[in-house]
Every structure is written in structure tokens, then in C-alpha cells.
Design a protein around this motif. Sequence first.
Motif, PDB file in Angstrom:
ATOM      1  N   SER A  71       3.133  14.431  -0.616  1.00 39.83           N
ATOM      2  CA  SER A  71       2.877  12.930  -0.742  1.00 39.83           C
ATOM      3  C   SER A  71       1.854  12.626  -1.484  1.00 39.83           C
ATOM      4  N   LYS A  72       1.905  11.464  -2.275  1.00 37.20           N
ATOM      5  CA  LYS A  72       0.676  11.035  -2.824  1.00 37.20           C
ATOM      6  C   LYS A  72      -0.072   9.695  -1.936  1.00 37.20           C
ATOM      7  N   TRP A  73       0.320   9.737  -0.925  1.00 31.22           N
ATOM      8  CA  TRP A  73      -0.629   8.655  -0.074  1.00 31.22           C
ATOM      9  C   TRP A  73      -1.885   8.996  -0.015  1.00 31.22           C
ATOM     10  N   MET A  74      -2.720   8.061   0.027  1.00 32.47           N
ATOM     11  CA  MET A  74      -4.077   8.180   0.076  1.00 32.47           C
ATOM     12  C   MET A  74      -4.632   6.981   0.725  1.00 32.47           C
ATOM     13  N   ALA A  75      -5.679   7.059   1.552  1.00 34.36           N
ATOM     14  CA  ALA A  75      -6.415   5.997   1.983  1.00 34.36           C
ATOM     15  C   ALA A  75      -7.367   5.217   0.794  1.00 34.36           C
ATOM     16  N   ALA A  76      -7.217   4.076   0.756  1.00 38.98           N
ATOM     17  CA  ALA A  76      -7.888   3.495  -0.611  1.00 38.98           C
ATOM     18  C   ALA A  76      -7.891   1.824  -0.187  1.00 38.98           C
ATOM     19  N   ASN A  77      -8.905   1.285  -0.452  1.00 34.91           N
ATOM     20  CA  ASN A  77      -9.036  -0.376  -0.437  1.00 34.91           C
ATOM     21  C   ASN A  77      -9.706  -0.850  -1.789  1.00 34.91           C
ATOM     22  N   ALA A  78      -9.494  -2.088  -1.907  1.00 36.13           N
ATOM     23  CA  ALA A  78      -9.945  -2.699  -3.372  1.00 36.13           C
ATOM     24  C   ALA A  78     -11.022  -3.600  -3.000  1.00 36.13           C
ATOM     25  N   VAL A  79     -12.017  -3.855  -3.579  1.00 35.04           N
ATOM     26  CA  VAL A  79     -13.032  -4.867  -3.652  1.00 35.04           C
ATOM     27  C   VAL A  79     -12.815  -5.873  -4.748  1.00 35.04           C
ATOM     28  N   LEU A  80     -12.640  -7.181  -4.657  1.00 30.68           N
ATOM     29  CA  LEU A  80     -12.630  -7.997  -5.512  1.00 30.68           C
ATOM     30  C   LEU A  80     -14.186  -8.956  -5.493  1.00 30.68           C
ATOM     31  N   TYR A  81     -14.967  -8.420  -6.413  1.00 27.73           N
ATOM     32  CA  TYR A  81     -16.106  -9.081  -6.361  1.00 27.73           C
ATOM     33  C   TYR A  81     -16.123 -10.524  -7.105  1.00 27.73           C
TER      34      TYR A  81
END
Length: 194
Positions: free
Chosen positions: A165-175
Motif C-alpha cells: 500500500s502507498k496509503w499514508m496519513a497526510a494533511n494539507a495547509v493552505l496559508y
Amino acid sequence: LEKELEECHDVLCELGTAMGKSRDVFVVPSNHDNFIYRYLALGDFPHDEINAGIASELFKIAVEECDDPAEAANVVVERGIRRMGKLPSNIQFLRFEDDYQVWGYQLANHGHLGHSGARGSTRSQELMYGKSITGHTHSPEILRDTIVVGTSTSLDLAYTKGQGSKWMAANAVLYEGGFVQLLPIINGKWLMKE
């Protein structure tokens, strides 16, 4: 189904409270909404002892209040979650046709729908929106101004056992100003200790 809706309700309450009354939390429609609608549309739920009650309520809502399947998919998820209890006033449910952009980034698309009816992909998101932040693939990715976040679910689910699996926890921040940062989460941490 009721347990899933209750868990969604609880997470939205946590997010809404954490953001405070002056900031909205947007729930973006997705293929997950469609899954519930497809389950209801099959018509087998009366024979599903565990889900028959809640499914019957949601089916009634879909039939009585919605004219098309995309609308029904959105409505049954929102109403199902709201059925679990009061939500903070800053929780906003978007619809499939909604357009929500911040600093030129399209944020109202989960990423599961591609160009001209195809399946969603990072490339198709770039073609359709130019700049976007989506999350459908559960794997973080950056293609120029097309950002894909990871998943917030457990990485060790029953249906992924024994598979690569290439699943990973990650979020994005839009500044403020439009800069985007992808934040991978490794072992529950997104910031290295100094």
C-alpha cells in the motif's frame, strides 16, 4: 451504518469545536456518499438486520426529498449524520455541484470524479481545476498546483491486510496568500522534535 454515521458526527463535532465559531468546516461530497446511496438503491436493506432501521429512514428521505441520485447521495449522508445529534453551527455540507475556491485552489472536490465521466486521478484534477486540493487516493501527492492529501483512517484496515500500500496519513495547509504545504503524518506526528 449507524455506528459509522455516529463516528462521523463525533469527528465533525470535534473539528467544529476546535475551529471555533468564526471558521467553517466544510464536508466535501465523495464516493463514500455514493456508496451509501447505492446500498439504499439496491433495495436489499430490509433484509439487513443490522442496518434495516437506519437504512429505511434514509431511504425514505431520499425518495421523498430528492429528485436525482447525486442530490440523494449528499442528502442522506448529511441527514444521517445530523440524526446522531446537534452539530456545531460552523459545519457546512457541500453538494457535488458546489464550487468552493480559496486563493485559487478548488476545495469542493474529493477527487473521485475525473474528466468527462472518467475516474478521478491527480492528472485529471489538474486538467479540470488547475489548482486543487483533494483526497480520494489516500496517498499524498503533488503535481504542480494539484495537491492530494493522504488518509485520516487507520492504515491497517481489514480489506488492506496482506497487500502492499502507498496509503499514508497526510494533511494539507493552505496559508494566507495561497502557499500550500503538504504535511505527512508519520507514527502520529507531523512535526519533528528539535
